[in-house]
Design a protein around this motif. Structure first.
Motif, PDB file in Angstrom:
ATOM      1  N   UNK A 131     -27.659 -15.696 -16.608  1.00 42.13           N
ATOM      2  CA  UNK A 131     -28.718 -16.268 -15.791  1.00 42.13           C
ATOM      3  C   UNK A 131     -29.594 -15.165 -15.201  1.00 42.13           C
ATOM      4  N   UNK A 132     -30.877 -15.467 -15.085  1.00 40.97           N
ATOM      5  CA  UNK A 132     -31.835 -14.534 -14.517  1.00 40.97           C
ATOM      6  C   UNK A 132     -32.732 -15.293 -13.557  1.00 40.97           C
ATOM      7  N   UNK A 133     -33.139 -14.605 -12.500  1.00 42.88           N
ATOM      8  CA  UNK A 133     -34.096 -15.209 -11.587  1.00 42.88           C
ATOM      9  C   UNK A 133     -35.464 -15.286 -12.259  1.00 42.88           C
ATOM     10  N   UNK A 134     -36.153 -16.359 -12.030  1.00 45.95           N
ATOM     11  CA  UNK A 134     -37.530 -16.482 -12.493  1.00 45.95           C
ATOM     12  C   UNK A 134     -38.430 -15.797 -11.460  1.00 45.95           C
ATOM     13  N   UNK A 135     -39.718 -15.718 -11.747  1.00 47.84           N
ATOM     14  CA  UNK A 135     -40.649 -15.163 -10.760  1.00 47.84           C
ATOM     15  C   UNK A 135     -40.595 -15.968  -9.467  1.00 47.84           C
ATOM     16  N   UNK A 136     -40.508 -17.287  -9.613  1.00 45.56           N
ATOM     17  CA  UNK A 136     -40.399 -18.171  -8.446  1.00 45.56           C
ATOM     18  C   UNK A 136     -39.112 -17.879  -7.678  1.00 45.56           C
ATOM     19  N   UNK A 137     -38.000 -17.658  -8.386  1.00 45.33           N
ATOM     20  CA  UNK A 137     -36.728 -17.342  -7.744  1.00 45.33           C
ATOM     21  C   UNK A 137     -36.780 -16.026  -6.993  1.00 45.33           C
ATOM     22  N   UNK A 138     -37.417 -15.006  -7.595  1.00 44.03           N
ATOM     23  CA  UNK A 138     -37.555 -13.711  -6.923  1.00 44.03           C
ATOM     24  C   UNK A 138     -38.414 -13.835  -5.670  1.00 44.03           C
ATOM     25  N   UNK A 139     -39.485 -14.633  -5.776  1.00 35.27           N
ATOM     26  CA  UNK A 139     -40.362 -14.844  -4.620  1.00 35.27           C
ATOM     27  C   UNK A 139     -39.578 -15.458  -3.451  1.00 35.27           C
ATOM     28  N   UNK A 140     -38.812 -16.509  -3.741  1.00 39.53           N
ATOM     29  CA  UNK A 140     -38.050 -17.174  -2.680  1.00 39.53           C
ATOM     30  C   UNK A 140     -36.953 -16.284  -2.124  1.00 39.53           C
ATOM     31  N   UNK A 141     -36.330 -15.490  -2.969  1.00 43.79           N
ATOM     32  CA  UNK A 141     -35.294 -14.573  -2.495  1.00 43.79           C
ATOM     33  C   UNK A 141     -35.896 -13.528  -1.556  1.00 43.79           C
ATOM     34  N   UNK A 142     -37.071 -13.001  -1.916  1.00 39.62           N
ATOM     35  CA  UNK A 142     -37.769 -12.048  -1.041  1.00 39.62           C
ATOM     36  C   UNK A 142     -38.164 -12.713   0.273  1.00 39.62           C
ATOM     37  N   UNK A 143     -38.670 -13.931   0.216  1.00 42.59           N
ATOM     38  CA  UNK A 143     -39.078 -14.659   1.417  1.00 42.59           C
ATOM     39  C   UNK A 143     -37.894 -14.881   2.342  1.00 42.59           C
ATOM     40  N   UNK A 144     -36.770 -15.300   1.786  1.00 41.70           N
ATOM     41  CA  UNK A 144     -35.572 -15.511   2.607  1.00 41.70           C
ATOM     42  C   UNK A 144     -35.078 -14.206   3.214  1.00 41.70           C
ATOM     43  N   UNK A 145     -35.139 -13.130   2.449  1.00 36.70           N
ATOM     44  CA  UNK A 145     -34.744 -11.821   2.972  1.00 36.70           C
ATOM     45  C   UNK A 145     -35.628 -11.392   4.133  1.00 36.70           C
ATOM     46  N   UNK A 146     -36.945 -11.625   3.999  1.00 37.72           N
ATOM     47  CA  UNK A 146     -37.873 -11.284   5.077  1.00 37.72           C
ATOM     48  C   UNK A 146     -37.601 -12.111   6.322  1.00 37.72           C
ATOM     49  N   UNK A 147     -37.304 -13.388   6.135  1.00 36.05           N
ATOM     50  CA  UNK A 147     -37.003 -14.248   7.280  1.00 36.05           C
ATOM     51  C   UNK A 147     -35.747 -13.790   7.996  1.00 36.05           C
ATOM     52  N   UNK A 148     -34.728 -13.423   7.220  1.00 37.97           N
ATOM     53  CA  UNK A 148     -33.474 -12.963   7.824  1.00 37.97           C
ATOM     54  C   UNK A 148     -33.703 -11.667   8.591  1.00 37.97           C
ATOM     55  N   UNK A 149     -34.495 -10.759   8.034  1.00 42.06           N
ATOM     56  CA  UNK A 149     -34.799  -9.495   8.707  1.00 42.06           C
ATOM     57  C   UNK A 149     -35.524  -9.755  10.018  1.00 42.06           C
ATOM     58  N   UNK A 150     -36.489 -10.668  10.002  1.00 46.45           N
ATOM     59  CA  UNK A 150     -37.231 -10.996  11.216  1.00 46.45           C
ATOM     60  C   UNK A 150     -36.319 -11.628  12.253  1.00 46.45           C
ATOM     61  N   UNK A 151     -35.379 -12.485  11.811  1.00 45.37           N
ATOM     62  CA  UNK A 151     -34.449 -13.131  12.734  1.00 45.37           C
ATOM     63  C   UNK A 151     -33.561 -12.097  13.411  1.00 45.37           C
ATOM     64  N   UNK A 152     -33.077 -11.123  12.656  1.00 44.99           N
ATOM     65  CA  UNK A 152     -32.239 -10.064  13.226  1.00 44.99           C
ATOM     66  C   UNK A 152     -33.043  -9.246  14.220  1.00 44.99           C
ATOM     67  N   UNK A 153     -34.296  -8.937  13.881  1.00 43.46           N
ATOM     68  CA  UNK A 153     -35.147  -8.171  14.797  1.00 43.46           C
ATOM     69  C   UNK A 153     -35.386  -8.953  16.084  1.00 43.46           C
ATOM     70  N   UNK A 154     -35.643 -10.256  15.974  1.00 44.87           N
ATOM     71  CA  UNK A 154     -35.862 -11.078  17.158  1.00 44.87           C
ATOM     72  C   UNK A 154     -34.626 -11.112  18.042  1.00 44.87           C
ATOM     73  N   UNK A 155     -33.448 -11.227  17.422  1.00 51.05           N
ATOM     74  CA  UNK A 155     -32.202 -11.252  18.194  1.00 51.05           C
ATOM     75  C   UNK A 155     -31.986  -9.918  18.888  1.00 51.05           C
ATOM     76  N   UNK A 156     -32.335  -8.833  18.204  1.00 52.66           N
ATOM     77  CA  UNK A 156     -32.199  -7.503  18.800  1.00 52.66           C
ATOM     78  C   UNK A 156     -33.098  -7.340  20.012  1.00 52.66           C
TER      79      UNK A 156
END
Length: 66
Positions: A26-51
């Motif tokens: 299995x491989x991520x599609x372009x859409x899958x990579x986009x969503x994975x990056x978006x989720x990663x960015x959201x998680x990073x922002x959430x950690x920064x907000x908690x900090x």
């Protein structure tokens, strides 16, 4: 909501692709990579907000203590 998502569901959503026959590579599609990056960015922002909230709490507590 169970939280369990099958590979078929991810493929139907267009997030994963793989061969129709043979071993599943299995491989991520372009859409899958986009969503994975978006989720990663959201998680990073959430950690920064908690900090920031934790730092505010420490500063507030220190001010009250002094």
């Amino acid at each position: 909501m169970t939280g369990a998502i099958t590979i078929d569901e991810l493929m139907e959503a267009g997030l994963l692709e793989g061969p129709l026959e043979g071993p599943p590579e299995l491989h991520l599609t372009d859409k899958g990579r986009y969503w994975l990056r978006t989720l990663g960015d959201l998680e990073t922002q959430e950690v920064a907000d908690q900090g920031e909230r934790a730092a505010d709490l420490v500063l507030s507590t220190s001010g009250i203590f002094r």
